[in-house]
Design a protein around this motif. Sequence first.
Motif, PDB file in Angstrom:
ATOM      1  N   VAL A  13     -11.747 -50.302  72.697  1.00  0.00           N
ATOM      2  CA  VAL A  13     -12.282 -51.510  72.285  1.00  0.00           C
ATOM      3  C   VAL A  13     -12.477 -51.695  70.492  1.00  0.00           C
ATOM      4  O   VAL A  13     -12.081 -52.728  70.004  1.00  0.00           O
ATOM      5  CB  VAL A  13     -13.267 -52.130  72.893  1.00  0.00           C
ATOM      6  CG1 VAL A  13     -13.743 -53.585  72.219  1.00  0.00           C
ATOM      7  CG2 VAL A  13     -12.894 -52.509  74.373  1.00  0.00           C
TER       8      VAL A  13
ATOM      9  N   ARG B  61     -10.402 -53.968  67.919  1.00  0.00           N
ATOM     10  CA  ARG B  61     -11.289 -54.873  66.641  1.00  0.00           C
ATOM     11  C   ARG B  61     -10.663 -54.543  65.250  1.00  0.00           C
ATOM     12  O   ARG B  61     -10.365 -55.367  64.607  1.00  0.00           O
ATOM     13  CB  ARG B  61     -12.862 -54.623  66.791  1.00  0.00           C
ATOM     14  CG  ARG B  61     -13.365 -55.069  68.045  1.00  0.00           C
ATOM     15  CD  ARG B  61     -14.724 -54.720  68.275  1.00  0.00           C
ATOM     16  NE  ARG B  61     -15.265 -55.276  69.566  1.00  0.00           N
ATOM     17  CZ  ARG B  61     -16.326 -55.074  70.122  1.00  0.00           C
ATOM     18  NH1 ARG B  61     -16.940 -53.904  69.645  1.00  0.00           N
ATOM     19  NH2 ARG B  61     -17.003 -55.487  71.288  1.00  0.00           N
TER      20      ARG B  61
ATOM     21  N   THR C  92      -9.715 -55.482  79.751  1.00  0.00           N
ATOM     22  CA  THR C  92     -10.806 -55.300  78.873  1.00  0.00           C
ATOM     23  C   THR C  92     -10.198 -55.441  77.408  1.00  0.00           C
ATOM     24  O   THR C  92     -10.565 -56.328  76.563  1.00  0.00           O
ATOM     25  CB  THR C  92     -11.833 -54.283  78.698  1.00  0.00           C
ATOM     26  OG1 THR C  92     -12.472 -54.224  80.296  1.00  0.00           O
ATOM     27  CG2 THR C  92     -12.930 -54.195  77.874  1.00  0.00           C
ATOM     28  N   GLN C  93      -9.266 -54.538  77.261  1.00  0.00           N
ATOM     29  CA  GLN C  93      -8.451 -54.424  76.020  1.00  0.00           C
ATOM     30  C   GLN C  93      -7.598 -55.783  75.436  1.00  0.00           C
ATOM     31  O   GLN C  93      -7.550 -56.184  74.449  1.00  0.00           O
ATOM     32  CB  GLN C  93      -7.723 -53.172  75.626  1.00  0.00           C
ATOM     33  CG  GLN C  93      -8.548 -52.084  75.563  1.00  0.00           C
ATOM     34  CD  GLN C  93      -7.920 -50.641  75.399  1.00  0.00           C
ATOM     35  OE1 GLN C  93      -6.552 -50.716  75.273  1.00  0.00           O
ATOM     36  NE2 GLN C  93      -8.660 -49.426  75.358  1.00  0.00           N
TER      37      GLN C  93
ATOM     38  N   CYS D 183      -8.211 -58.797  76.780  1.00  0.00           N
ATOM     39  CA  CYS D 183      -9.164 -59.890  76.545  1.00  0.00           C
ATOM     40  C   CYS D 183      -9.689 -59.809  75.232  1.00  0.00           C
ATOM     41  O   CYS D 183     -10.083 -61.044  74.417  1.00  0.00           O
ATOM     42  CB  CYS D 183     -10.664 -59.737  77.484  1.00  0.00           C
ATOM     43  SG  CYS D 183     -10.060 -60.228  79.089  1.00  0.00           S
ATOM     44  N   GLU D 184      -9.966 -58.727  74.523  1.00  0.00           N
ATOM     45  CA  GLU D 184     -10.450 -58.453  73.258  1.00  0.00           C
ATOM     46  C   GLU D 184      -9.318 -58.907  72.080  1.00  0.00           C
ATOM     47  O   GLU D 184      -9.636 -59.642  71.460  1.00  0.00           O
ATOM     48  CB  GLU D 184     -10.578 -56.790  72.922  1.00  0.00           C
ATOM     49  CG  GLU D 184     -11.466 -56.494  71.769  1.00  0.00           C
ATOM     50  CD  GLU D 184     -12.938 -57.139  71.547  1.00  0.00           C
ATOM     51  OE1 GLU D 184     -13.431 -57.440  70.807  1.00  0.00           O
ATOM     52  OE2 GLU D 184     -13.447 -56.902  72.926  1.00  0.00           O
TER      53      GLU D 184
ATOM     54  N   GLU E 125      -9.052 -62.815  72.544  1.00  0.00           N
ATOM     55  CA  GLU E 125     -10.232 -63.537  72.057  1.00  0.00           C
ATOM     56  C   GLU E 125     -10.088 -63.508  70.644  1.00  0.00           C
ATOM     57  O   GLU E 125     -10.379 -64.414  69.753  1.00  0.00           O
ATOM     58  CB  GLU E 125     -11.502 -63.003  72.401  1.00  0.00           C
ATOM     59  CG  GLU E 125     -11.724 -63.413  74.041  1.00  0.00           C
ATOM     60  CD  GLU E 125     -12.876 -62.615  74.697  1.00  0.00           C
ATOM     61  OE1 GLU E 125     -13.654 -61.892  74.056  1.00  0.00           O
ATOM     62  OE2 GLU E 125     -12.977 -62.555  76.011  1.00  0.00           O
TER      63      GLU E 125
END
Length: 433
Positions: free
Chosen positions: A225, A229, A266-267, A269-270, A273
């Motif tokens: 994650v 970012r 999860t990745q 979604c990151e 977003e």
Amino acid sequence: MMTTSYTDIQRLFEQRKNNPLFNTSYPLSPGDWAKYSTSGTLSFDASKPIAFYLHIPFCRQICSFCEYTKMCVPDTEKQRNYIATLIRDIERFVEKYPEWKFYGFDIGGGTPTALDPEVFSELMIWYKHFIGERMVTDRFEPSIEGTFDSMASDYQGYHKSRLIAKARIKRLSLGVQSTSDKVLNPLHRNTISSKEMAEAIEEWHRLGISKINLDLMYGLPGQTVENIRKDIEVIRMLNPEQVTVYEFRTNQLNAPYKTDNDTCFTQYCELYEGLIRLEYYGEFGRNTFSRDAHDMGLSSYLRHRMFDGWQYKGFGISAQSMSEYGVSYNMGKNESTGKLIDNHSYESIAYYDLPSNELLNKFIAISGYSGGFSLSGAKSLFGEDFATRYNHILHFLIDEKLATISGDRLQLTKTGFRHYGAILSLFYSLGTV
């Protein structure tokens, strides 16, 4: 026979939701279409627009995560022979339909910009002449793929970008995948500094290439994650017009690394977003994002292929074609590319005369990249009784809050997208998979 009970649908969904076999690939195995294989060539409807896709399989280095047909760039003579053969195949095809209107024209790979400068120049000059003599739709928007290291590292890169601009190709799509050396280097791919990328994008904009798309991937070996970012931060700095995100698929050819739904979800979604915070437009579950809310982050070829199921014709080794009559694959789909580049044609060797349900399945798999599919597109391929035939599946998805239907669109919910492959596969031949 297709199973129809609510319990059957629920059982199949539970069985498949953690199986990486079910993603945006269809057919699930080449042998699944063996009974539809036929002689002859795929037919097209000359009264409807068409798009061309040109496959250039050459790359400067071979990334271990890539599932596409590719090879290291051969010598200049072989490159020139490949392009000449590809063009001959195109000219033979268009002789049959001289009045065809084009809705799209994409040049991909591989890495088209990895061609030697003189060969690349010949391709761009041919393209400009070819499309200049054809009718195109109002929203015709061609695109070409490239990489920063094949375009932006020296004068040759700027030479190629000038050729792209002179050919009136306004969209350039570049694979970044990740900005982390630790992620990419073990996968046989190099990174380029954000400063170099920014300088290249500025130059391309100055030349008139108005849409830059950057590809990112998630679920790669070693990716975290925190890596995602940092990728978002680079996107913020570069500010490209479009961003496309791709999941590393765990059933890719010769891929020893396995990921899981939770990691990929999860990745994604990151990424989603982060891009929304940067004011990119895109529905949850879609893999394309754009500064412009109206272009969906896609070339016109990809836009109509993904959202509407329009016909398209592929040229070059292993390229795919699809129409309302079926699907065909050019030679090289499961062969050594190096043995084929000297051939005098790369035309179709596998044609499948598909029934309506198989055409529907292929369309739904392709549309899966958008996180759903068009109901009218499904009806155009399957028939007006689509909603009746698949009513039990549609109700299951709505009841379980796995999808929503709004107007012409079935879109996966956030819960549904977590297991998108299992949901898409519910529309396949349920009793036989």
